[in-house]
Write an enzyme that holds these catalytic residues in place. Structure first.
Site, PDB file in Angstrom:
ATOM      1  N   ARG A 267     -56.400   6.628  21.220  1.00  0.00           N
ATOM      2  CA  ARG A 267     -57.382   6.908  20.553  1.00  0.00           C
ATOM      3  C   ARG A 267     -57.022   8.112  19.591  1.00  0.00           C
ATOM      4  NH1 ARG A 267     -61.557   7.289  25.146  1.00  0.00           N
ATOM      5  NH2 ARG A 267     -61.754   5.358  25.638  1.00  0.00           N
TER       6      ARG A 267
ATOM      7  N   ARG B   5     -62.855   9.650  16.794  1.00  0.00           N
ATOM      8  CA  ARG B   5     -64.132  10.891  16.541  1.00  0.00           C
ATOM      9  C   ARG B   5     -63.569  12.266  16.595  1.00  0.00           C
ATOM     10  NH1 ARG B   5     -67.687   8.675  21.500  1.00  0.00           N
ATOM     11  NH2 ARG B   5     -65.520   8.721  22.290  1.00  0.00           N
TER      12      ARG B   5
ATOM     13  N   ARG C  61     -66.053   6.297   8.489  1.00  0.00           N
ATOM     14  CA  ARG C  61     -66.753   5.374   9.280  1.00  0.00           C
ATOM     15  C   ARG C  61     -68.214   5.277   8.578  1.00  0.00           C
ATOM     16  NH1 ARG C  61     -67.861   5.104  15.837  1.00  0.00           N
ATOM     17  NH2 ARG C  61     -69.840   4.108  15.572  1.00  0.00           N
TER      18      ARG C  61
ATOM     19  N   ASP D 189     -61.300  -2.668  17.609  1.00  0.00           N
ATOM     20  CA  ASP D 189     -61.796  -2.317  18.733  1.00  0.00           C
ATOM     21  C   ASP D 189     -61.582  -3.548  19.585  1.00  0.00           C
ATOM     22  OD1 ASP D 189     -63.147  -0.393  20.295  1.00  0.00           O
ATOM     23  OD2 ASP D 189     -65.217  -1.034  19.851  1.00  0.00           O
TER      24      ASP D 189
ATOM     25  N   TYR E  68     -66.548  -6.448  29.681  1.00  0.00           N
ATOM     26  CA  TYR E  68     -67.422  -6.240  28.458  1.00  0.00           C
ATOM     27  C   TYR E  68     -68.324  -7.603  28.213  1.00  0.00           C
ATOM     28  CZ  TYR E  68     -64.923  -2.407  26.415  1.00  0.00           C
ATOM     29  OH  TYR E  68     -64.312  -1.156  26.220  1.00  0.00           O
TER      30      TYR E  68
END
Length: 348
Positions: A18, A22, A31, A68, A146
């Protein structure tokens, strides 16, 4: 690339899970311009930009494709959206053998994933020559969590997917088989587009009892590795079976991965002896991401301990999980500098 091939390098290379994301203010601007996470992942222009952002800021040795994990679930037929504060949501959730047949198909796989392949192609031209490009996918069990739970992350119990997988494995098997085949094709196309190495994220390896860990984690990853090695023998494969605990070394042997990512709970001395020493494989990891948030002496001391314990064998410095969003970018810069300035001892 040399470290992943099992070579002892003059210093460990470093990249961070990552590393694009963010915690970087410039990421949020891109984004927003892309219209959110789905738009960001499906726009090669924007995905290339956020992949390059940490490479511009920090002296890192590899970039990992920005995409992702649930995108492959969407390519198989589920709808994917991102809710504020709730992460990715997949609908309809897959809860039965009939759901697999009714809602999922690999017929449009490559059409749906084409933006990712284009992102890889553009990154091969945009990255500095000395920076390796890592492609990736979630491993079948993790993607299945998921798809069945209907969301990413969420409850650590994973009660719905475990009830199905553990109580009726025969009806759950087709979902794993479908994902295994799709992930092989997905990663093959990434390699064709220019990915130099591959990482498989088995983020939920640690939630399964051992017999089911063997069936749902080890065997599918072994099949993916075998298929990719048959077509691309020179492309190294990293697997990250987070939470595998005592099963780590067996996982490495059974799957044939070139390098194994260690979560933050793995004892370093054990990894050095068993995985680097006895198995002769590269290890990757395993700084706790919260130490990167803390910075200062705590970060320096633990980084030094990891370097001294694992730095004499084939080793890639990384975290034990992904960077968290509260991480100060200056702490990442300090970590990268510390790793790059460290010199391996002259002999094992």
């Amino acid at each position: 690339m040399r470290a992943l091939a099992g070579e002892r390098t003059e210093r460990p290379p470093i990249w961070l899970m990552r590393q694009a994301g963010r915690y970087l203010p410039e990421y949020h601007r891109v984004r927003e311009a892309a219209g959110g996470m789905v738009g960001l992942c499906n726009s090669p222009e924007h995905a290339v930009e956020v992949t390059l952002q940490p490479i511009r800021r920090f002296p890192l040795d590899a970039a990992i494709l920005f995409a992702d994990l649930p995108q492959i679930a969407a390519a198989l037929g589920q709808s994917l959206e991102y809710l504020v504060g709730d992460g990715p949501v997949l609908t309809p959730p897959i809860r039965s053998a009939s759901d697999i047949t009714e809602f999922l198909s690999a017929s449009g796989l490559h059409e749906e994933l084409a933006p990712i392949y284009e992102t890889v192609r553009q990154l091969t031209r945009a990255l500095p020559e000395e920076v390796a490009l890592i492609g990736y996918a979630g491993a079948p069990w993790t993607v299945a969590t998921y798809m069945v739970e209907g969301r990413g992350g969420g409850s650590s119990e994973h009660a719905v997917v475990k009830q199905w997988a553990l109580s009726d494995p025969a009806s759950f098997q087709p979902l794993i088989d479908l994902l295994t085949a799709a992930i092989i094709e997905f990663l093959d196309r990434q390699i064709q587009a220019g990915a130099e190495a591959i990482q498989l994220f088995e983020s939920w390896a640690g939630i399964l009892p051992d017999p089911f860990f063997q069936r749902w984690c080890v065997k599918p990853v072994a099949a993916i590795v075998a298929a990719l090695k048959a077509k691309h023998p020179g492309v190294p494969i990293i697997a990250f079976p987070r939470g595998a605990g005592l099963a780590y070394d067996g996982f490495v042997q059974a799957t044939g991965v070139d390098c194994v990512g260690l979560d933050s709970t793995v004892p370093l001395e054990w990894a050095a002896q068993k995985v680097q020493g006895e198995l002769g494989r590269c290890v990757q990891g395993n700084l706790d991401p919260q130490l990167l948030v803390a910075g200062g002496p705590a970060l320096e001391v633990e980084t030094r301990r990891i370097l001294h314990t694992l730095g004499s064998g084939p080793f890639v410095f990384n975290l034990g999980h992904g960077i968290v969003k509260t991480t100060p970018p200056e702490h990442v810069a300090a970590l990268a500098q510390q790793v790059r300035s460290w010199a391996a001892p002259l002999a094992y």
